[in-house]
Design a protein around this motif. Structure first.
Motif, mmCIF file in Angstrom:
data_model
loop_
_atom_site.group_PDB
_atom_site.id
_atom_site.type_symbol
_atom_site.label_atom_id
_atom_site.label_comp_id
_atom_site.label_asym_id
_atom_site.label_seq_id
_atom_site.Cartn_x
_atom_site.Cartn_y
_atom_site.Cartn_z
ATOM 1 N N ALA A 206 0.851 -1.182 0.000
ATOM 2 C CA ALA A 206 0.000 0.000 0.000
ATOM 3 C C ALA A 206 0.893 1.240 0.000
ATOM 4 O O ALA A 206 1.957 1.253 0.628
ATOM 5 C CB ALA A 206 -0.910 -0.004 1.224
ATOM 6 N N LEU A 207 0.466 2.264 -0.711
ATOM 7 C CA LEU A 207 1.271 3.480 -0.828
ATOM 8 C C LEU A 207 1.071 4.386 0.379
ATOM 9 O O LEU A 207 -0.041 4.528 0.900
ATOM 10 C CB LEU A 207 0.898 4.232 -2.103
ATOM 11 N N GLN A 208 2.179 4.994 0.821
ATOM 12 C CA GLN A 208 2.180 5.964 1.914
ATOM 13 C C GLN A 208 2.705 7.294 1.374
ATOM 14 O O GLN A 208 3.426 7.322 0.373
ATOM 15 C CB GLN A 208 3.062 5.484 3.062
ATOM 16 N N PRO A 209 2.378 8.406 2.032
ATOM 17 C CA PRO A 209 2.864 9.701 1.535
ATOM 18 C C PRO A 209 4.381 9.751 1.365
ATOM 19 O O PRO A 209 4.885 10.354 0.403
ATOM 20 C CB PRO A 209 2.385 10.687 2.606
ATOM 21 N N TYR A 210 5.144 9.119 2.280
ATOM 22 C CA TYR A 210 6.608 9.202 2.186
ATOM 23 C C TYR A 210 7.176 8.405 1.015
ATOM 24 O O TYR A 210 8.360 8.535 0.694
ATOM 25 C CB TYR A 210 7.267 8.762 3.490
ATOM 26 N N HIS A 211 6.360 7.582 0.374
ATOM 27 C CA HIS A 211 6.816 6.883 -0.826
ATOM 28 C C HIS A 211 6.948 7.832 -2.021
ATOM 29 O O HIS A 211 7.686 7.543 -2.963
ATOM 30 C CB HIS A 211 5.845 5.766 -1.209
ATOM 31 N N PHE A 212 6.225 8.926 -1.990
ATOM 32 C CA PHE A 212 6.198 9.863 -3.121
ATOM 33 C C PHE A 212 7.171 11.023 -2.896
ATOM 34 O O PHE A 212 7.399 11.462 -1.764
ATOM 35 C CB PHE A 212 4.796 10.456 -3.298
ATOM 36 N N TYR A 213 7.722 11.540 -3.988
ATOM 37 C CA TYR A 213 8.409 12.831 -3.929
ATOM 38 C C TYR A 213 7.379 13.915 -3.620
ATOM 39 O O TYR A 213 6.210 13.788 -3.985
ATOM 40 C CB TYR A 213 9.080 13.147 -5.267
ATOM 41 N N SER A 214 7.827 14.972 -2.973
ATOM 42 C CA SER A 214 6.896 16.070 -2.687
ATOM 43 C C SER A 214 6.646 16.914 -3.934
ATOM 44 O O SER A 214 5.519 17.371 -4.175
ATOM 45 C CB SER A 214 7.439 16.951 -1.561
ATOM 46 N N HIS A 215 7.713 17.118 -4.745
ATOM 47 C CA HIS A 215 7.611 17.930 -5.962
ATOM 48 C C HIS A 215 8.426 17.280 -7.076
ATOM 49 O O HIS A 215 9.403 16.571 -6.820
ATOM 50 C CB HIS A 215 8.147 19.354 -5.731
ATOM 51 N N TYR A 216 8.026 17.539 -8.309
ATOM 52 C CA TYR A 216 8.783 17.059 -9.466
ATOM 53 C C TYR A 216 10.086 17.846 -9.605
ATOM 54 O O TYR A 216 10.125 19.055 -9.345
ATOM 55 C CB TYR A 216 7.972 17.227 -10.751
ATOM 56 N N GLY A 217 11.144 17.154 -10.061
ATOM 57 C CA GLY A 217 12.411 17.838 -10.262
ATOM 58 C C GLY A 217 13.182 17.394 -11.485
ATOM 59 O O GLY A 217 14.009 18.134 -11.999
ATOM 60 N N ARG A 218 12.916 16.178 -11.984
ATOM 61 C CA ARG A 218 13.706 15.658 -13.096
ATOM 62 C C ARG A 218 13.263 16.185 -14.453
ATOM 63 O O ARG A 218 14.062 16.288 -15.374
ATOM 64 C CB ARG A 218 13.633 14.120 -13.120
ATOM 65 N N ARG A 219 11.972 16.495 -14.582
ATOM 66 C CA ARG A 219 11.435 16.913 -15.883
ATOM 67 C C ARG A 219 11.117 18.409 -15.859
ATOM 68 O O ARG A 219 10.350 18.881 -15.015
ATOM 69 C CB ARG A 219 10.190 16.102 -16.217
ATOM 70 N N ALA A 220 11.711 19.122 -16.800
ATOM 71 C CA ALA A 220 11.583 20.580 -16.801
ATOM 72 C C ALA A 220 10.134 21.032 -16.933
ATOM 73 O O ALA A 220 9.729 22.028 -16.320
ATOM 74 C CB ALA A 220 12.417 21.179 -17.932
ATOM 75 N N GLU A 221 9.325 20.292 -17.705
ATOM 76 C CA GLU A 221 7.943 20.723 -17.946
ATOM 77 C C GLU A 221 7.078 20.648 -16.693
ATOM 78 O O GLU A 221 6.019 21.275 -16.621
ATOM 79 C CB GLU A 221 7.320 19.891 -19.070
ATOM 80 N N GLN A 222 7.511 19.872 -15.684
ATOM 81 C CA GLN A 222 6.742 19.771 -14.442
ATOM 82 C C GLN A 222 7.529 20.258 -13.235
ATOM 83 O O GLN A 222 7.061 20.133 -12.101
ATOM 84 C CB GLN A 222 6.316 18.317 -14.202
ATOM 85 N N TRP A 223 8.691 20.824 -13.453
ATOM 86 C CA TRP A 223 9.599 21.182 -12.373
ATOM 87 C C TRP A 223 8.897 22.071 -11.344
ATOM 88 O O TRP A 223 8.283 23.084 -11.692
ATOM 89 C CB TRP A 223 10.824 21.898 -12.927
#
Length: 453
Positions: A206-223
């Motif tokens: 099951a997914l938990q909040p800490y499994h996810f990044y808080s913000h995008y950083g690798r892709r410029a279009e979603q940075w």
């Protein structure tokens, strides 16, 4: 023969058999140094036991013989005892999400987006000097790196370019109606599908909040955009790296093998995501360069191993020589067992990866408190600086880890042995240092596979 003589003979034969098995395993691993030491001990061992048998009529020798046998028997019994001190409880609600913008890959890519780079330095002015220094170094696999070779590193570049073109595959439309509604049946099918296409292990969590990044950083279009997902569960896929390739670390073969397994992991993740969408469930693949989740803790929670001192997952069989991909979905998949492998306890006393890190980027201390919980973190700036200097992803930590061993009978016995208690773990580390060496040699050139030198 007396009972003492029979026990002495059997013990000597058992020890000799173990040394012969280890010699065969060392030959299969292409570890000549370990094989030579095994031969040496296999030659000395019969002399010791023969001496105890030949001079067993002497009271002193008989006393030594009995003492040795009793000590070995007690040692065997203690080795079977399973005990590790209870681990401190972690309050998962206090864990702060990691911002992907702070990942070294993201920070390095900002040199190609000056506007985003300026925004990042406004947020983190203390990182400008080191980041601009890293931006001045050649990229991995490009001319200027110590192990640059157009024939070898070009293979890794081709793999990463291939992965970059797969971005559009991570998401897609799902089938309007559910084709199968039994999550246990779907989970069994996913496990089969993943292994059918080359995964060495699969887990669900099951997914938990800490499994996810808080913000995008690798892709410029979603940075800088927050990461939001409606998915509740994850499939985690492991593929194993070729350990013979890792022996060339930190030269070009390691980035070739790393790239190859990222391709294999992505292939399996895309297939599973398409498969789930075809069954009527929403699904997203998370593959190299295109993650919303942080793979090591996700894999740990899926029962696939434990996060190590070097901040990457160690699998109980394949060690740190694995690559991870994931698929998140809205299908409520069954939770994989989360049994402890006691790898964390092993890492706390081993420190071999830290001793072999050329930039001392891996901590030797106990786990510090960071982002609301205690965990090891590497110094990613110095690690990545070395990567860019050699032009590969190094892998000296993976190569030196005692868990990076093939799945032979003798190593299965060792893995069982170190899963019992910390005393066994300390002995196993000492033996690993003796047979394989504490500090591994660092190659100065790429292998000459194509006869061009």
């Amino acid at each position: 023969m007396t009972l003492l003589q029979i026990l002495t003979l059997l013990t000597g034969l058992l020890v000799e058999s173990g040394l012969v098995l280890f010699f065969i395993s060392a030959l299969r691993e292409q570890e000549p140094g370990a094989a030579r030491k095994a031969v040496l001990l296999a030659g000395i061992n019969p002399l010791i036991w023969a001496g105890l048998l030949l001079f067993g009529h002497l009271d002193f020798v008989r006393g030594v013989n009995l003492t040795v046998l009793l000590a070995l028997f007690a040692f065997f019994l203690i080795s079977l005892v399973r005990y590790f001190p209870p681990r401190p409880e972690t309050d998962l609600s206090t864990i702060e999400q990691f911002d992907e913008r702070d990942h070294m890959f993201s920070r390095n890519a900002l040199q190609y987006h000056p506007d985003l780079l300026a925004r990042y330095f406004e947020l983190h002015p203390e990182r400008e000097e080191i980041d601009r220094h890293l931006h001045g170094k050649p990229e991995l696999g490009e001319p200027g790196g110590k192990f640059y070779d157009p024939l070898l590193t070009g293979m890794a570049d081709a793999a990463f370019a291939f992965l970059d073109r797969q971005k559009k595959l991570v998401e897609g439309e799902k089938r309007p109606e559910k084709a199968v509604t039994d999550p246990l049946a779907v989970a069994a099918a996913i496990r089969f599908l993943a292994k059918y296409y080359g995964a060495v292990d699969v887990g669900f969590t099951a997914l938990q909040p800490y499994h996810f990044y808080s913000h995008y950083g690798r892709r410029a279009e979603q940075w800088g955009e927050p990461v939001r997902s409606a998915h509740t569960h994850a499939v985690v896929i492991l593929v194993a790296m070729d350990q013979q390739m890792l022996k060339y670390a930190p030269s070009a073969p390691v980035i070739m093998e790393s790239a190859r397994q990222y391709v294999e992991a992505a292939k399996i993740a895309h297939l599973i995501a398409h498969y789930l969408r075809g069954l009527g469930y929403s699904a997203r693949a998370h593959v190299d360069g295109n993650y919303e989740v942080i793979c090591p803790p996700l894999a740990q929670d899926a029962g696939l191993g434990e996060v190590s001192r070097m901040s990457i997952l160690i699998h109980p069989v394949h060690g740190p020589a694995v690559r991870i991909a994931a698929v998140t979905t809205d299908l409520e998949l069954p939770q994989s067992p989360r049994k402890p492998f006691y790898i964390e306890e092993f890492c706390s006393i081993c420190k071999k990866c830290a001793d072999n890190c050329p930039t001392f980027s891996i901590p030797r201390d106990e786990k510090p408190l960071s982002r609301g919980f205690a965990h090891w973190s590497i110094r990613q700036e110095t690690c990545y600086s070395f990567w860019k200097g050699v032009g590969t992803d190094c892998a000296l930590c993976i190569r030196s880890c005692p868990y990076t061993k093939p799945d032979t009978f003798i190593h299965r016995l060792v893995r069982f042995y170190i899963s019992r208690n910390s005393w066994n773990q300390r002995i196993a580390i000492w033996l690993d240092d003796f047979f394989y060496g504490r500090k591994l040699p660092i190659t100065s050139s790429n292998p000459d596979w194509f006869g061009k030198k």
